[in-house]
Design a protein around this motif. Structure first.
Motif, PDB file in Angstrom:
ATOM      1  N   SER A 283       0.832  -1.163  -0.111  1.00 46.35           N
ATOM      2  CA  SER A 283       0.015   0.563   0.218  1.00 46.35           C
ATOM      3  C   SER A 283       0.585   1.425   0.144  1.00 46.35           C
ATOM      4  O   SER A 283       1.454   1.326   0.159  1.00 46.35           O
ATOM      5  CB  SER A 283      -0.842  -0.093   1.036  1.00 46.35           C
ATOM      6  N   ALA A 284       0.379   2.573   0.018  1.00 45.70           N
ATOM      7  CA  ALA A 284       0.905   3.447   0.197  1.00 45.70           C
ATOM      8  C   ALA A 284       1.007   4.170   1.046  1.00 45.70           C
ATOM      9  O   ALA A 284       2.379   3.943   1.343  1.00 45.70           O
ATOM     10  CB  ALA A 284      -0.324   4.837  -0.511  1.00 45.70           C
ATOM     11  N   ALA A 285       0.935   3.158   2.059  1.00 43.63           N
ATOM     12  CA  ALA A 285       1.274   4.022   4.035  1.00 43.63           C
ATOM     13  C   ALA A 285       2.123   2.862   3.715  1.00 43.63           C
ATOM     14  O   ALA A 285       3.575   3.144   4.189  1.00 43.63           O
ATOM     15  CB  ALA A 285      -0.043   3.144   4.683  1.00 43.63           C
ATOM     16  N   THR A 286       2.021   1.376   3.560  1.00 42.87           N
ATOM     17  CA  THR A 286       3.560   1.154   3.995  1.00 42.87           C
ATOM     18  C   THR A 286       4.706   1.499   2.829  1.00 42.87           C
ATOM     19  O   THR A 286       6.336   1.369   3.203  1.00 42.87           O
ATOM     20  CB  THR A 286       3.096  -0.810   3.410  1.00 42.87           C
ATOM     21  N   LEU A 287       4.419   1.867   1.564  1.00 41.25           N
ATOM     22  CA  LEU A 287       5.897   2.819   0.760  1.00 41.25           C
ATOM     23  C   LEU A 287       6.240   3.823   1.467  1.00 41.25           C
ATOM     24  O   LEU A 287       7.374   3.988   1.498  1.00 41.25           O
ATOM     25  CB  LEU A 287       5.062   2.807  -0.432  1.00 41.25           C
ATOM     26  N   ARG A 288       5.833   3.930   2.216  1.00 41.52           N
ATOM     27  CA  ARG A 288       6.292   5.457   2.784  1.00 41.52           C
ATOM     28  C   ARG A 288       6.774   5.177   4.181  1.00 41.52           C
ATOM     29  O   ARG A 288       7.558   5.838   4.246  1.00 41.52           O
ATOM     30  CB  ARG A 288       4.993   6.739   3.279  1.00 41.52           C
ATOM     31  N   ARG A 289       6.352   3.627   4.633  1.00 38.34           N
ATOM     32  CA  ARG A 289       7.334   3.824   5.364  1.00 38.34           C
ATOM     33  C   ARG A 289       8.344   3.236   5.132  1.00 38.34           C
ATOM     34  O   ARG A 289       9.572   3.170   6.055  1.00 38.34           O
ATOM     35  CB  ARG A 289       6.488   2.766   6.846  1.00 38.34           C
ATOM     36  N   ALA A 290       8.719   2.520   4.449  1.00 37.27           N
ATOM     37  CA  ALA A 290       9.756   1.674   3.800  1.00 37.27           C
ATOM     38  C   ALA A 290      10.894   2.697   3.644  1.00 37.27           C
ATOM     39  O   ALA A 290      12.022   2.705   3.608  1.00 37.27           O
ATOM     40  CB  ALA A 290       9.382   1.141   2.489  1.00 37.27           C
ATOM     41  N   HIS A 291      10.336   3.601   2.559  1.00 41.69           N
ATOM     42  CA  HIS A 291      10.765   5.421   1.868  1.00 41.69           C
ATOM     43  C   HIS A 291      11.482   5.745   3.153  1.00 41.69           C
ATOM     44  O   HIS A 291      12.973   6.518   2.740  1.00 41.69           O
ATOM     45  CB  HIS A 291      10.502   6.315   1.041  1.00 41.69           C
ATOM     46  N   ALA A 292      10.701   5.794   4.701  1.00 43.16           N
ATOM     47  CA  ALA A 292      11.575   6.290   5.225  1.00 43.16           C
ATOM     48  C   ALA A 292      13.087   5.910   5.797  1.00 43.16           C
ATOM     49  O   ALA A 292      13.801   6.524   6.604  1.00 43.16           O
ATOM     50  CB  ALA A 292      10.818   6.927   6.390  1.00 43.16           C
ATOM     51  N   VAL A 293      12.935   4.993   5.698  1.00 43.21           N
ATOM     52  CA  VAL A 293      14.212   3.673   6.109  1.00 43.21           C
ATOM     53  C   VAL A 293      15.446   3.688   5.332  1.00 43.21           C
ATOM     54  O   VAL A 293      16.727   4.007   5.456  1.00 43.21           O
ATOM     55  CB  VAL A 293      14.270   2.251   6.423  1.00 43.21           C
ATOM     56  N   HIS A 294      15.075   3.905   4.122  1.00 46.43           N
ATOM     57  CA  HIS A 294      15.642   3.834   2.237  1.00 46.43           C
ATOM     58  C   HIS A 294      14.764   3.718   1.870  1.00 46.43           C
ATOM     59  O   HIS A 294      14.075   3.523   0.739  1.00 46.43           O
ATOM     60  CB  HIS A 294      16.344   2.926   1.880  1.00 46.43           C
ATOM     61  N   PRO A 295      15.455   4.992   1.093  1.00 47.53           N
ATOM     62  CA  PRO A 295      14.966   5.282  -0.437  1.00 47.53           C
ATOM     63  C   PRO A 295      14.035   4.336  -1.852  1.00 47.53           C
ATOM     64  O   PRO A 295      14.780   3.190  -1.714  1.00 47.53           O
ATOM     65  CB  PRO A 295      15.660   6.658  -1.610  1.00 47.53           C
ATOM     66  N   ILE A 296      13.009   4.269  -1.881  1.00 52.40           N
ATOM     67  CA  ILE A 296      12.618   2.772  -2.363  1.00 52.40           C
ATOM     68  C   ILE A 296      12.548   3.152  -3.924  1.00 52.40           C
ATOM     69  O   ILE A 296      11.942   3.907  -4.823  1.00 52.40           O
ATOM     70  CB  ILE A 296      11.319   2.726  -2.296  1.00 52.40           C
ATOM     71  N   ALA A 297      13.349   2.922  -5.341  1.00 49.15           N
ATOM     72  CA  ALA A 297      13.464   3.007  -6.386  1.00 49.15           C
ATOM     73  C   ALA A 297      12.285   2.929  -6.712  1.00 49.15           C
ATOM     74  O   ALA A 297      11.728   2.966  -7.927  1.00 49.15           O
ATOM     75  CB  ALA A 297      14.442   2.133  -7.335  1.00 49.15           C
ATOM     76  N   ALA A 298      11.831   1.598  -6.796  1.00 53.20           N
ATOM     77  CA  ALA A 298      10.114   1.452  -7.844  1.00 53.20           C
ATOM     78  C   ALA A 298       9.075  -0.183  -6.644  1.00 53.20           C
ATOM     79  O   ALA A 298       9.655  -0.314  -5.774  1.00 53.20           O
ATOM     80  CB  ALA A 298      11.087   0.301  -9.373  1.00 53.20           C
ATOM     81  N   LEU A 299       8.249   0.379  -6.714  1.00 54.34           N
ATOM     82  CA  LEU A 299       7.044  -0.606  -6.598  1.00 54.34           C
ATOM     83  C   LEU A 299       6.895  -1.103  -7.697  1.00 54.34           C
ATOM     84  O   LEU A 299       5.998  -0.400  -8.641  1.00 54.34           O
ATOM     85  CB  LEU A 299       5.993   0.239  -5.787  1.00 54.34           C
ATOM     86  N   GLN A 300       6.510  -2.448  -7.387  1.00 56.23           N
ATOM     87  CA  GLN A 300       5.532  -3.598  -8.866  1.00 56.23           C
ATOM     88  C   GLN A 300       4.616  -3.812  -7.972  1.00 56.23           C
ATOM     89  O   GLN A 300       3.863  -4.251  -6.967  1.00 56.23           O
ATOM     90  CB  GLN A 300       6.345  -4.281  -8.513  1.00 56.23           C
ATOM     91  N   THR A 301       3.540  -4.171  -8.785  1.00 55.53           N
ATOM     92  CA  THR A 301       2.346  -4.537  -8.706  1.00 55.53           C
ATOM     93  C   THR A 301       1.295  -4.645  -9.915  1.00 55.53           C
ATOM     94  O   THR A 301       1.640  -3.726 -10.669  1.00 55.53           O
ATOM     95  CB  THR A 301       1.060  -3.960  -7.545  1.00 55.53           C
ATOM     96  N   GLU A 302       0.113  -5.029  -9.251  1.00 60.29           N
ATOM     97  CA  GLU A 302      -0.655  -5.509 -10.890  1.00 60.29           C
ATOM     98  C   GLU A 302      -1.244  -4.308 -11.627  1.00 60.29           C
ATOM     99  O   GLU A 302      -1.708  -3.146 -10.593  1.00 60.29           O
ATOM    100  CB  GLU A 302      -2.228  -6.149 -10.926  1.00 60.29           C
ATOM    101  N   TYR A 303      -1.333  -3.707 -12.521  1.00 59.86           N
ATOM    102  CA  TYR A 303      -1.850  -2.506 -13.419  1.00 59.86           C
ATOM    103  C   TYR A 303      -1.976  -2.865 -14.164  1.00 59.86           C
ATOM    104  O   TYR A 303      -1.383  -3.036 -15.454  1.00 59.86           O
ATOM    105  CB  TYR A 303      -1.026  -1.268 -12.713  1.00 59.86           C
TER     106      TYR A 303
END
Length: 329
Positions: free
Chosen positions: A155-175
């Motif tokens: 989710s967006a919330a989990t992405l933001r939590r992760a990004h606070a630890v280290h930059p997240i270059a890509a998020l992959q999901t079905e679209y």
């Protein structure tokens, strides 16, 4: 439309290759000769972004990619995944730091490389704080074993939590036209953070190509048999959606698959698609979608014809849904 797109410091073509079905998921995979021909054909056609995972074929797909593409390693961006793999023949989600590090070491060996350009957490293990898993991946960046960190099906919330630890270059999901969940929040979160969005199954696991008419022909071990949209009654309800898509593709002078991919890429410059195929002519058809010009009105009408309001059934069964973290309508 930009011909190349960014994944952090990496520049890749807007359409890469998802390698999963060369070893995994859709019934009996192609033989080694055909799989090699697809990979080398992709490279020769200009594909510069290949996506695999420790899970696919329980290591077999990474081994295939490493053997076939290893001699050409400088010509492409390599992505793989950890956090979900085969253990004694069983699929296991395990995001503990020690497991992720061990998986990476094994993947480097199978992939015949010293460094993985983009390394995803394939699934968030909800028994492990996302900060701990991403922290372990950050350690792999520091060690020079991976270049960039990605996340999958979060989710967006989990992405933001992760990004606070280290930059997240890509998020992959079905679209795709028929799976719009990223539009709830994740697409915007990626824009806000400078994170690339990598769309898997951009052709609706074959539905949007218009070539799969009878789900009864699917192989016994094809994972689509367990997906609600591919249950016979639901699939029959979805088939009429292909008629307007075909009509719009005819008007645009392209195939339904190309229209679906062009629609996807038009949703944002930070989006990269990774369709998978076992047929080189299908791959060549897909790649052309990045270069064709389609009228904005046709793209808009395609989006109006196939979306979360017109598609019957969810993408995953309830048990699978518990394993992921994406927003749901």
């Amino acid at each position: 439309m930009s011909i190349q797109r960014n994944i952090a410091s990496l520049r890749v073509s807007p359409i890469g290759l998802g390698c999963m079905n060369l070893s995994h998921a859709y019934g009996t995979p192609p033989d080694a000769r055909q799989a090699e021909a697809v990979l080398l054909g992709a490279l020769d056609a200009g594909v510069d972004f290949f996506d695999t995972a420790a899970l696919y074929g329980f290591g077999a797909n990474e081994t295939l990619v490493g053997k076939v593409l290893g001699p050409h390693r400088q010509r492409f961006t390599l992505a793989s995944k950890c956090g979900m793999q085969g253990v004694d023949g069983v699929r296991v989600i395990d995001g503990r730091p020690a497991t992720l590090k061990a998986t990476c070491e094994a993947s480097l060996q199978r992939l015949n490389t010293d460094v993985i350009d983009l390394y995803y957490l394939h699934r968030w293990d909800k028994n492990v704080p996302i900060e701990d898993s991403v922290g372990a991946l950050a350690g792999l960046v520091q060690e020079g074993k991976i270049r960039h960190i990605g996340l999958s099906e979060v989710s967006a919330a989990t992405l933001r939590r992760a990004h606070a630890v280290h930059p997240i270059a890509a998020l992959q999901t079905e679209y795709s036209l028929w799976t719009r969940n990223p539009e709830i929040a994740v697409l915007q979160a990626c824009r806000d953070l400078g994170t690339a969005f990598v769309a898997f199954s951009p052709l609706g696991r074959g539905f949007l190509t218009g070539t799969l008419r009878d789900v009864g022909t699917l192989a016994a071990k094809d994972i689509r048999r367990a997906m609600p949209r591919f249950e016979p009654a639901n699939y029959a309800a979805n088939l009429p959606l292909l008629k307007p898509l075909q009509a719009l593709a005819d008007k645009a002078g392209c195939t339904p698959a190309q229209l679906a991919l062009a629609w996807l890429l038009a949703q944002g410059e930070h989006i990269i698609a990774i369709p998978g195929t076992t047929q080189l002519h299908h791959l060549q058809e897909d790649l052309h979608a990045a270069h064709i010009q389609i009228d904005a009105d046709i793209l808009r009408r395609a989006g109006e014809a196939i979306n979360q309001h017109t598609v019957t059934a969810p993408r995953y069964a309830a048990a699978t849904q518990t394993e992921i973290d994406t927003e749901e309508f």
